[in-house]
Each structure stands twice: as structure tokens, then as C-alpha cells.
Design a protein around this motif. Sequence first.
Motif, short mmCIF file in Angstrom:
data_model
loop_
_atom_site.label_atom_id
_atom_site.label_comp_id
_atom_site.label_asym_id
_atom_site.label_seq_id
_atom_site.Cartn_x
_atom_site.Cartn_y
_atom_site.Cartn_z
N TYR A 138 5.63 8.10 -43.64
CA TYR A 138 6.05 6.74 -43.29
C TYR A 138 4.87 5.96 -42.71
O TYR A 138 4.00 6.52 -42.03
CB TYR A 138 7.17 6.78 -42.25
CG TYR A 138 8.57 6.85 -42.83
CD1 TYR A 138 9.52 5.90 -42.51
CD2 TYR A 138 8.93 7.89 -43.70
CE1 TYR A 138 10.81 5.97 -43.02
CE2 TYR A 138 10.22 7.96 -44.22
CZ TYR A 138 11.15 7.00 -43.88
OH TYR A 138 12.42 7.07 -44.40
N SER A 139 4.87 4.66 -42.94
CA SER A 139 3.89 3.78 -42.32
C SER A 139 3.99 3.89 -40.80
O SER A 139 5.10 3.83 -40.24
CB SER A 139 4.13 2.34 -42.76
OG SER A 139 3.51 1.42 -41.89
N ARG A 140 2.86 4.05 -40.11
CA ARG A 140 2.88 4.17 -38.66
C ARG A 140 3.44 2.91 -38.01
O ARG A 140 4.16 2.98 -37.03
CB ARG A 140 1.47 4.47 -38.12
CG ARG A 140 0.93 5.82 -38.51
CD ARG A 140 -0.31 6.18 -37.69
NE ARG A 140 -1.36 5.18 -37.82
CZ ARG A 140 -2.30 5.20 -38.74
NH1 ARG A 140 -2.32 6.18 -39.64
NH2 ARG A 140 -3.24 4.26 -38.80
N GLN A 141 3.08 1.77 -38.56
CA GLN A 141 3.55 0.52 -37.98
C GLN A 141 5.07 0.39 -38.13
O GLN A 141 5.78 0.06 -37.18
CB GLN A 141 2.86 -0.66 -38.65
CG GLN A 141 1.36 -0.71 -38.41
CD GLN A 141 0.71 -1.89 -39.11
OE1 GLN A 141 1.37 -2.86 -39.47
NE2 GLN A 141 -0.60 -1.81 -39.33
N THR A 142 5.58 0.66 -39.33
CA THR A 142 7.01 0.52 -39.57
C THR A 142 7.81 1.50 -38.73
O THR A 142 8.82 1.13 -38.11
CB THR A 142 7.33 0.74 -41.06
OG1 THR A 142 6.60 -0.21 -41.84
CG2 THR A 142 8.81 0.59 -41.32
N ARG A 414 1.74 -4.17 -33.83
CA ARG A 414 1.97 -4.79 -35.14
C ARG A 414 3.32 -4.38 -35.71
O ARG A 414 3.97 -5.17 -36.41
CB ARG A 414 0.85 -4.39 -36.10
CG ARG A 414 -0.49 -5.05 -35.79
CD ARG A 414 -1.51 -4.77 -36.88
NE ARG A 414 -1.90 -3.36 -36.90
CZ ARG A 414 -2.89 -2.83 -36.19
NH1 ARG A 414 -3.60 -3.61 -35.38
NH2 ARG A 414 -3.18 -1.55 -36.27
N GLY A 415 3.75 -3.17 -35.41
CA GLY A 415 5.03 -2.70 -35.94
C GLY A 415 6.24 -3.42 -35.38
O GLY A 415 7.25 -3.59 -36.09
N VAL A 416 6.16 -3.88 -34.13
CA VAL A 416 7.34 -4.51 -33.53
C VAL A 416 7.46 -5.99 -33.90
O VAL A 416 8.54 -6.58 -33.72
CB VAL A 416 7.32 -4.37 -31.99
CG1 VAL A 416 7.35 -2.91 -31.59
CG2 VAL A 416 6.14 -5.09 -31.37
N LEU A 417 6.41 -6.60 -34.40
CA LEU A 417 6.45 -8.04 -34.66
C LEU A 417 7.58 -8.44 -35.62
O LEU A 417 8.28 -9.42 -35.36
CB LEU A 417 5.10 -8.52 -35.17
CG LEU A 417 3.97 -8.55 -34.13
CD1 LEU A 417 2.67 -9.04 -34.77
CD2 LEU A 417 4.34 -9.43 -32.94
N PRO A 418 7.78 -7.74 -36.75
CA PRO A 418 8.92 -8.14 -37.62
C PRO A 418 10.25 -8.04 -36.90
O PRO A 418 11.16 -8.84 -37.14
CB PRO A 418 8.83 -7.14 -38.78
CG PRO A 418 7.42 -6.66 -38.78
CD PRO A 418 7.00 -6.65 -37.35
N PHE A 419 10.40 -7.06 -36.02
CA PHE A 419 11.67 -6.88 -35.32
C PHE A 419 11.86 -7.95 -34.24
O PHE A 419 12.99 -8.35 -33.96
CB PHE A 419 11.74 -5.47 -34.73
CG PHE A 419 11.79 -4.40 -35.76
CD1 PHE A 419 12.99 -4.04 -36.35
CD2 PHE A 419 10.63 -3.77 -36.19
CE1 PHE A 419 13.04 -3.06 -37.32
CE2 PHE A 419 10.67 -2.79 -37.16
CZ PHE A 419 11.88 -2.44 -37.74
#
Length: 448
Positions: A138-142, A414-419
Motif C-alpha cells: 500500500y502507498s505509505r501516504q494513503t 501528505r496522507g491526511v490532506l485528502p481526509f
Amino acid sequence: MTDSLWPILMLVVLLVGIFSGYSVAFVLAGTGVLFAFVADLPTVFLSMGVSRIYSGTLTNWLLIAIPLFVYMGLMLERSGVAERLLTSLARLLGPMPGGYAFSVIVIGIVMAASTGIIGASVVLLGLLALPMMKEAGYSRQTSSGLVAATGTLGILIPPSIMLIILGDTLRISVGHLFIGAVFPGLILGGLYIAYIAALALFRPGMMPPLPKSDKLGFAKTIILLLQDLVAPLVLVVAVLGSIVVGIATPTEAAGIGAIGATILALAAMRGRLHEFGEVLRATTKTTVMIIFVMLGATIFSLVFKRLGGESLILGAFLGLDVEPFTVIIMIMLLIFILGLFLEWVEITLIVLPLFAPIIIALDFGIPQEEAMLWFALLFALNLQTSFLTPPFGYALFYLRGIAPDGYTIGDIYRGVLPFVLLQLTALLLLLFFPGLATWLPQTLMGAG
């Protein structure tokens, strides 16, 4: 000095004290006492603070629910419910693209409805899910963004400690808040699921399927999953259902939840009674932190209002020649900015009492009771973003402390920005459709 200077100076000193690293509870109380003397208020005035602390906090029956729900969440963490559920769901959904991510969201929703303890949920999900997602590619950011965001659902989905404090501060029924938070919480969870589904459909390489290493059949997997779901669902129904049907107050329902969680956890511990002691110590520490901040906030707000702070803020907002919805948008924006730097307890106990009179004075075209309920849930949903927004989002630090090797703080940010964007989307939906917060309490409990 002018009437407006004292409250402005109080706010400046408060912010300096908080960012200096001192305990928030002592900064609040110390600032209040300091300005009571500097502004030459009568010494006897401070005795009102003692009276309010006793009658408003120390003898407040409602606040007993806080340690009970904290205890309930920590005991469920020790019961192994989340680990068993994640294993069962991984068997069922893991072999499809994004399947393990869907499993994490489902577990996050179940744990949010069972515990409401953000730190415990984020750490537990991180320890269980991140190693498996890393191994699967899995992507680390996602993966890090998903775990951090899903772990914070407990601040909104009842039973929630934040909602208890909101209800006490705004003098709103906690039962109405719990029921009113159901739709916003489910909408937010649904947005997370939709986002992961879109990634799985259009960018499956970011969330590859898990290998089929389990020999259990489909029917056996479903049976095990249902068995694992029964205990937390029964507990949630017992807690929330007893409030909805009117046979228990939120405090009494918290007691029911604590007893149920104890039974589940003790059965899972199998003699490891030292863990029971650890739960009691952690419950005490969390409860003491919250109560001490409430005591400090009582002293601060008492002096702040006496020096004209409430009138200053009320006049500043009501003096604007704008629509009521514009005012509430401005308040939400200010709360979001504060959430970048302050913790939810601080914002709730310091800022919320200042904004409540503004909401009461404005006409939103709905009954005042419904408007306050709607505002409280907007406030809660907004504050949920404070756990994810850099630089001081607490969920980010919880996750960084337990993330596997290779995960950097940049990956997590970076991973939390979409959420965060999804949370703001849910906030806008609730802002423009107040019925999402008020319809269910009206229908089930006959009040706004």
C-alpha cells in the motif's frame, strides 16, 4: 485602561502561556487570577469561581460519564475486539483492491461507536493495520492518512467525550447530541469509503489486494465476522438505545457501557489482571487532565466576562452588517485556524462559551434549541479536523510514534490532506443542511 484592553490582554497572555509549554489548566487559572488582581477586581469576586467549580464541575452528575466512557474505551481496547474484527474482514475483503483499506474504515467506525478514545483508536489501528498494508504494498501516504483519519471518528460518533463536554458547556441534552451526531458521523465515514473506492477503481496500484493465504471458506469467514461483531454492537445498542428510549441518562448509560466492556475485556485478558490496573491508571490520568482544564477554564471565563470580554466579542460579531450564516462561517473558520495550534479540550472550554451567546442572538430561521444543537455538531465536526491538521495534529504524532520503519512525518502529513478535505466537505454539508443534525433527535426524542 479602556474597557476592551483588559480582555484583549488576557487573550494575549493566555496564548503566550499555552505556547510556552506550561500546563493549560494552570495557564488558564493563573491568567484569570493574575488579571483579577491587576484589574483590581474585589478579592471576594474570586470566591464566585470556587462556588462555580464546586457546583458546575465537582458535583456535576453529567461529568461522571467522562471517566466511565474513557474506561469503557480502554477496556474494549484490551478485549481484542478490533484485532479479531480486522482479521475477519481482511479474510473477506483483503483479496480485492483496496479491500484491506475498507476493513480499516469499518473497524474505525465500530471502534468509534464503542470507545470514543482518539489516542487509543489511532494507536490500535496503526499497530494492527500499518504493518500489513506496508507488506501488501500500500502507498505509505494513503495508509497512514487512512489510519489517522479513521481513528479520529470517535470524537464525533457517539459515545463521545467531546459531545459530553459540549452538552455541559452549552446546556444541551447530551442524549440529543449523541443522536444528532449519528448522521454526520455516518456521512463522514461514507465519504472515507467513497474516496477509498475511487482510489481502488482508478489507482489500484496504490492499494493492491492481499494474497489469499487463508483456507477458511466464505461461509466460515462470515460466521466468524458476525461473532466478532456481536459484542461491540450489543454494547453500542445498550448504551445509545437506553438513552434513546429514555430508560437511562447518558451517565447511567456510560455505567452500562463500562460494565459491559469490563465483562468483555476480563474474558479476553484470561488472568492478566495487571492490565486492569493499567486501564484504571490511564482512565484516571485522562479524566484528571480534562477536569483540571475545566477548572482552569472556569476561573478564566469568570474573570474574562467580568472584564467585558464576552460583551466585546458579542459586539464585534453582531456589529457586522452580514447575514447570520456569514457569521457562523466566520466562526467556523476561526475554529479551524485555532485547531491548527490548539487541542480540542482547550478550544472547547475557552472559545465555545464566548461564541454561544452569538449563536443565541442570531436568527437562522429555525428554533433556537435546534440552532444550538446544529451549532454544537458543527463545532464538533470542525474540531475533528484539529486532530489531523499540521503542524500540531495529535493523531499525526500518535501515528508517527508507532508507524513502521520507512514512514516519515512527511508521508503522514501528505496522507491526511485528502481526509481533511473530506472532513471539510462533511462540514459544509452540515452547514447548509441543518436537518442532518436536528431531524433524528426530533424524530426519536421529540426535541431539538
